[in-house]
Design a protein around this motif. Structure first.
Motif, mmCIF file in Angstrom:
data_model
loop_
_atom_site.group_PDB
_atom_site.id
_atom_site.type_symbol
_atom_site.label_atom_id
_atom_site.label_comp_id
_atom_site.label_asym_id
_atom_site.label_seq_id
_atom_site.Cartn_x
_atom_site.Cartn_y
_atom_site.Cartn_z
ATOM 1 N N ASP A 109 0.682 -1.169 0.032
ATOM 2 C CA ASP A 109 -0.004 0.053 0.061
ATOM 3 C C ASP A 109 0.903 1.138 0.070
ATOM 4 O O ASP A 109 0.297 2.319 0.285
ATOM 5 C CB ASP A 109 -0.988 0.083 1.088
ATOM 6 C CG ASP A 109 -0.254 -0.240 2.503
ATOM 7 O OD1 ASP A 109 1.022 -0.678 2.537
ATOM 8 O OD2 ASP A 109 -0.755 0.126 3.510
ATOM 9 N N LYS A 110 2.187 1.168 -0.157
ATOM 10 C CA LYS A 110 3.086 2.305 -0.030
ATOM 11 C C LYS A 110 3.745 2.359 -1.527
ATOM 12 O O LYS A 110 3.733 1.655 -2.350
ATOM 13 C CB LYS A 110 4.247 2.037 0.718
ATOM 14 C CG LYS A 110 3.705 1.793 2.251
ATOM 15 C CD LYS A 110 2.817 3.027 2.788
ATOM 16 C CE LYS A 110 2.375 2.783 4.205
ATOM 17 N NZ LYS A 110 1.627 4.010 4.726
ATOM 18 N N LYS A 111 4.262 3.846 -1.854
ATOM 19 C CA LYS A 111 4.724 4.045 -2.932
ATOM 20 C C LYS A 111 6.156 4.500 -2.797
ATOM 21 O O LYS A 111 6.748 5.099 -3.617
ATOM 22 C CB LYS A 111 3.965 5.169 -3.912
ATOM 23 C CG LYS A 111 2.471 4.750 -4.317
ATOM 24 C CD LYS A 111 1.970 6.072 -5.119
ATOM 25 C CE LYS A 111 0.608 5.636 -5.540
ATOM 26 N NZ LYS A 111 -0.141 6.524 -6.542
ATOM 27 N N TYR A 112 6.740 4.083 -1.572
ATOM 28 C CA TYR A 112 8.072 4.477 -1.375
ATOM 29 C C TYR A 112 8.856 3.290 -0.628
ATOM 30 O O TYR A 112 8.041 2.410 -0.086
ATOM 31 C CB TYR A 112 8.035 5.632 -0.598
ATOM 32 C CG TYR A 112 7.378 5.755 0.617
ATOM 33 C CD1 TYR A 112 7.555 5.294 1.865
ATOM 34 C CD2 TYR A 112 6.025 6.267 0.567
ATOM 35 C CE1 TYR A 112 6.918 5.384 2.959
ATOM 36 C CE2 TYR A 112 5.189 6.319 1.578
ATOM 37 C CZ TYR A 112 5.509 5.859 2.821
ATOM 38 O OH TYR A 112 4.735 6.047 3.875
ATOM 39 N N ILE A 113 10.111 3.331 -0.132
ATOM 40 C CA ILE A 113 10.640 2.362 0.608
ATOM 41 C C ILE A 113 11.364 3.032 1.684
ATOM 42 O O ILE A 113 11.944 4.298 1.691
ATOM 43 C CB ILE A 113 12.027 1.736 -0.042
ATOM 44 C CG1 ILE A 113 11.477 0.896 -1.676
ATOM 45 C CG2 ILE A 113 12.603 0.679 0.595
ATOM 46 C CD1 ILE A 113 12.409 0.500 -2.462
#
Length: 541
Positions: free
Chosen positions: A231-235
């Motif tokens: 559900d994320k667009k980053y690390i």
């Protein structure tokens, strides 16, 4: 609506006497245009045009005059022309050709077909063109030959495992099919086995890898999608922990750390901090895909998977670099509470830094501390400091120190701000009985070295454009490196020319590792090789 065109009275047209024969073609054409204009203005003509338009919109076949001389329907009701023309006076057909064709090659009926449908109806129908899909949110689908070759290899690896592959046998899939580093196996396995069954079936793997077009994605996108949460667009840093844990357990160059889990954890933390220092340019702790693509992290991940000597991977993963960072921190942290205060940091590099620059660091202007203790610097904060201090040519380092000396935070460094930091340097040179360098001479020297776009104002852009920007900061607050720059050590210059690919940090870490290892060997020799060192009092190596 229907109108009997035969009732149109030609006497309604006001026909002047026409000369016979016409004397001028232009005058005849003008007379015809006048007649046509008068015909259009008639009420019956208006009703006729409206009727034909309504029939065309309704899809009805419009009446066409018959061309057969024996047809009895050639009367006024079927005529498309008003009654001013003789009933049944349709144009004659063109002569038949010698081959017996009923229509000539130039006949309009032959070109458009024998259908008597209205051309208005055909023109009103929209022309639909098929536009192929050109945007794929998950990437374009794989070519058929590539997909078939991938499926063939998948069938080979899953052969004999109808119930699925366990984690212990999943590494070949990660390495050969996904082309990912082998220490991504556990992370990829858990990404597919969302129900935590302990097995990954062939169909489940195909659904994840092929149907989501991972096969055609570039390596950066593959690594990014495997590491990030769904559900994320980053690390985040937490996303790197599973792969670093597996790297520590499987890499041959790190086997000696298996008996020291504490240092395994410290090594993993150091690698994460170094990654985010260089790659996460926004500094918000959220690594984006575009940042990953612009960095050299993907190449480093692939290199560490292939290279058995971990110290040859200078980017992020070198154990020697970790050893230097951790030992430097351990030397300053005299009470070993894993925190550093101002007094501790002033001892760094044999008291190389000025008090004013240390004050700026602890004011958290360049970077907010992650430590929860007021006035204390944690290990992550120290990693950012030492990377910035020992390699002032990198962009993160230039940004770090520029924020320190930009006292009013307006994005411009003025001579007054430079003098504020250099005053302490000048005082230290006088105390050490060294020949002082006047500030005016320093300003001229730095101006000639950096060549700012605007005289008397240094910006971060000016410093990034200059290859000697590190010396600018050393002149202001690091006395040892300032003196080394003034003396121009020939040994250091020769080292830089021998291998220009090495960064300042690489050279510093290599020299410090040799020094620390020699000190440890000497200490072991003096205390006896069989004696166990006290972890609570001495350095951990």
């Amino acid at each position: 609506m229907a109108v009997d065109v035969g009732v149109l009275d030609p006497e309604l047209l006001q026909l002047p006497d026409l000369p016979s024969p016409p004397t001028k073609p232009v005058a005849c054409r003008m007379r015809l245009e006048d007649l046509f204009t008068q015909w259009l203005s008639l009420p019956d003509t208006h009703r006729l045009v409206l009727s034909l338009l309504e029939d065309a919109k309704a899809g009805l076949v419009l009446p066409v005059p018959s061309s057969s001389p024996g047809n009895g329907n050639s009367g006024g009701a079927m005529s498309a022309l008003p009654g001013m023309f003789a009933v049944g006076s349709t144009p004659p057909l063109s002569p038949r050709s010698t081959s017996g064709s009923p229509l000539s090659p130039k006949s309009p009926m032959k070109r458009t077909g024998a259908s008597t449908g209205s051309p208005l109806k055909r023109a009103s129908e929209p022309i639909r063109e098929h536009i192929p899909q050109f945007y794929f949110p998950n990437g374009p689908p794989a070519p058929q030959d590539m997909a078939e070759q991938c499926l063939k290899r998948i069938d080979q690896l899953f052969a004999g495992h109808s119930y699925g592959l366990p984690l212990s046998a999943f590494a070949p899939v990660t390495k050969e099919v996904c082309k990912l580093p082998s220490f991504f196996s556990s992370c990829l396995f858990k990404k597919i086995d969302v129900e935590d069954t302990g097995l990954v079936t062939r169909d489940r793997f195909i659904e994840y890898w092929l149907e989501q077009n991972m096969l055609t994605s570039d390596m950066a996108s593959r690594i990014f999608n495997v590491l990030k949460k769904p559900d994320k667009k980053y690390i985040t840093q937490e996303d790197f922990k599973p792969i670093l844990k597996e790297l520590l357990m499987t890499h041959r160059g790190l086997e000696f750390l298996h008996d020291t889990p504490e240092f395994q954890e410290r090594y993993a933390e150091t690698v994460m901090y170094r990654i985010f220092y260089h790659v996460n340019r926004s500094g918000n702790g959220r690594l984006l895909l575009r940042e990953l693509r612009r960095s050299n992290l993907v190449a480093a991940l692939l290199q560490v998977d292939e290279e058995e000597d971990i110290n040859k991977v200078l980017k992020y993963f070198s154990y020697e670099h970790f050893y230097v960072i951790y030992c430097k921190f351990w030397e300053l942290d005299t009470d070993h509470d894993f925190l550093i205060d101002k007094t501790d940091l002033l001892r760094y590099g044999n008291h190389a830094l000025t008090f004013r620059i240390v004050e700026r660091i602890f004011s958290q202007v360049p970077r907010k501390f992650t430590s929860s203790v007021e006035g204390k610097m944690g290990y992550e904060d120290f990693v950012w400091f030492i990377l910035s201090e020992e390699d002032k040519t990198s962009e993160p380092s230039l940004e770090y120190w520029f924020k320190c000396i930009d006292l009013d935070c307006d994005g411009v460094v003025t001579p007054n701000e430079m003098q504020y930091f250099y005053e302490e340097q000048l005082h230290r040179m006088e105390c050490l009985a060294q020949d002082p360098v006047l500030f005016e001479d320093i300003v001229c020297q730095m101006t000639d070295m950096i060549c700012p776009e605007k005289q008397g104002q240094l910006t971060l852009r000016d410093l990034k454009r200059c290859k000697l920007s590190g010396n600018f900061f050393n002149i202001l607050f690091n006395l040892n490196k300032f003196v080394a720059f003034e003396t121009r050590d020939p040994f250091l210059i020769r080292q830089e020319r021998e291998d220009p690919t090495l960064t300042e940090w690489d050279r510093f870490a290599h020299q410090e590792y040799i020094r620390l290892s020699m000190e440890e060997d000497a200490e072991d020799a003096s205390n006896g090789s069989a004696e166990v060192w006290d972890e609570s009092l001495e350095a951990p190596f």
